[in-house]
Design a protein around this motif. Structure first.
Motif, PDB file in Angstrom:
ATOM      1  N   ASP A 183       0.962  -1.312   0.051  1.00  0.00           N
ATOM      2  CA  ASP A 183      -0.113   0.304   0.033  1.00  0.00           C
ATOM      3  C   ASP A 183       0.724   1.408  -0.172  1.00  0.00           C
ATOM      4  O   ASP A 183       0.691   2.214  -0.556  1.00  0.00           O
ATOM      5  CB  ASP A 183      -0.836   0.017   1.365  1.00  0.00           C
ATOM      6  CG  ASP A 183      -2.047  -1.059   1.003  1.00  0.00           C
ATOM      7  OD1 ASP A 183      -2.180  -1.701  -0.093  1.00  0.00           O
ATOM      8  OD2 ASP A 183      -2.792  -1.170   1.844  1.00  0.00           O
ATOM      9  N   ARG A 223      -7.198  -0.478  -4.401  1.00  0.00           N
ATOM     10  CA  ARG A 223      -5.715  -0.040  -4.577  1.00  0.00           C
ATOM     11  C   ARG A 223      -5.586   0.898  -5.458  1.00  0.00           C
ATOM     12  O   ARG A 223      -4.612   1.841  -5.448  1.00  0.00           O
ATOM     13  CB  ARG A 223      -4.952  -1.317  -4.789  1.00  0.00           C
ATOM     14  CG  ARG A 223      -4.871  -2.341  -3.437  1.00  0.00           C
ATOM     15  CD  ARG A 223      -3.603  -3.097  -3.394  1.00  0.00           C
ATOM     16  NE  ARG A 223      -3.544  -3.870  -2.280  1.00  0.00           N
ATOM     17  CZ  ARG A 223      -3.819  -5.023  -1.838  1.00  0.00           C
ATOM     18  NH1 ARG A 223      -4.388  -5.847  -2.712  1.00  0.00           N
ATOM     19  NH2 ARG A 223      -3.689  -5.654  -0.765  1.00  0.00           N
ATOM     20  N   MET A 249      -5.968   4.063  -4.273  1.00  0.00           N
ATOM     21  CA  MET A 249      -4.910   4.645  -3.575  1.00  0.00           C
ATOM     22  C   MET A 249      -3.818   5.371  -4.132  1.00  0.00           C
ATOM     23  O   MET A 249      -2.977   6.208  -3.693  1.00  0.00           O
ATOM     24  CB  MET A 249      -3.915   3.262  -2.534  1.00  0.00           C
ATOM     25  CG  MET A 249      -4.966   2.600  -1.872  1.00  0.00           C
ATOM     26  SD  MET A 249      -3.678   1.359  -1.122  1.00  0.00           S
ATOM     27  CE  MET A 249      -5.006   0.540  -0.001  1.00  0.00           C
TER      28      MET A 249
END
Length: 321
Positions: free
Chosen positions: A193, A220, A223
């Protein structure tokens, strides 16, 4: 004489080397005709494939004399490794032989996508002059590259990126944070991450496994910092193609280069069709004139060694009776 069946493209010089020692059936169309392939394997001792031939338990059941499978590449998700091991069939990938080709593809794609000016040829040729619109491209130097999967190819990508002035972070659950490769390549080991959050460019180099299916999913992708670009030369199914297409259309992801897809060939109705700033190539990141020669030569040598070793072991057993 031992028989070798080659069901997909292989460099001609490597095929000729095998023919010097074995009976070789070289037919790249065999991958398209499963029944003919099964017939060819009935008395074959080795099979050489790329990524399209599925070496399944059922295929192996029809090849009782098979001793070795050569893989013209590195990914092994098209080969049932457990079935091979259970039958004593050794598997020989071309580990490392196409790393340079893949690494150069990644760097070239990153340059194209960050700069963003190389899709304007039609406009310029038609007399338009989009200089202002294209003047906000970005340089690789100073940007952060996240390498997800830090094996041989990932490490080579990191070295090339560092030579161009990029900062490199990496993630690989198989490696400890103090593994020598991090220091040797100048990369910094971080969590997945954290790698995604800080990246200007994300490149994927992981195998396709249950744990990596949709590794880069919608959550993700969200992100990623706005304007990041994504490159996948690893395996299809690692990136959620629907989520990536949506992120490209909203502009959250500034661009992507995909060489692999969940289903190949990519369907005409794919969600990726028409997405902006998207480079699509047909699973050829690792294929160049030079890499084809290296991969084919290496696999030919390994298959030959496996067959010769098996023949020697058989002769020793018979001699000891």
């Amino acid at each position: 004489m031992k028989r070798v069946v080659i069901s997909e493209f292989m460099d001609a010089s490597a095929v000729d080397k095998l023919r010097a020692d074995f009976e070789v059936q070289y037919d790249p169309s065999l991958v398209e005709v499963p029944e003919t392939l099964r017939e060819a394997l009935a008395d074959a001792h080795a099979l050489i494939v790329r990524n399209r031939t599925q070496v399944t338990r059922a295929l192996l059941d029809g090849a009782p004399s098979l001793l070795a499978v050569g893989r013209l590449g590195v990914g092994l998700d098209n080969i049932d490794l457990d079935a091979c091991a259970g039958r004593g069939v050794t598997v020989h990938p071309a580990t490392g032989a196409n790393a340079q080709a893949v690494a150069e593809y990644v760097i070239a794609s990153a340059l194209l996508l960050l700069r963003g000016v190389y899709f304007a040829s039609t406009d310029v040729a038609d007399g338009r002059w989009p200089r202002t619109a294209l003047s906000n491209g970005r340089e690789l130097a100073g940007a952060t590259l996240a390498v997800i999967g830090f094996g041989g190819i990932g490490q080579l990508v990191a070295r090339l990126a560092r030579a161009l002035g990029m900062q490199v972070v990496g993630h690989d659950p198989q490696l400890s944070t103090d593994a020598p490769c991090w220091r040797e390549t100048g990369a910094r080991a971080v969590s997945l991450d954290d790698a995604l959050r800080c990246a200007d460019v994300v490149t994927l180099h992981v195998p396709f496994l249950p744990a990596t299916r949709n590794l880069l999913d919608g959550a993700r992708i969200a992100m990623l910092k706005k304007g990041a670009v994504v490159i996948n030369t690893a395996r299809g199914g690692i990136v959620d193609e629907v989520a990536l297409a949506a992120a490209l259309r909203t502009g959250h992801v500034a661009g992507a280069a995909l060489d692999v897809f969940a289903n190949e060939p990519l369907a005409a109705a794919s969600p990726l069709a028409g997405a902006p700033n998207l480079i699509l190539t047909p699973h050829i990141a690792g294929l160049t004139v030079q890499s084809n020669e290296r991969v084919s030569s290496l696999v030919a040598e390994r298959v030959k060694a496996a067959l010769c070793s098996a023949e020697l072991a058989l002769a020793e057993r018979e001699g000891g009776r």
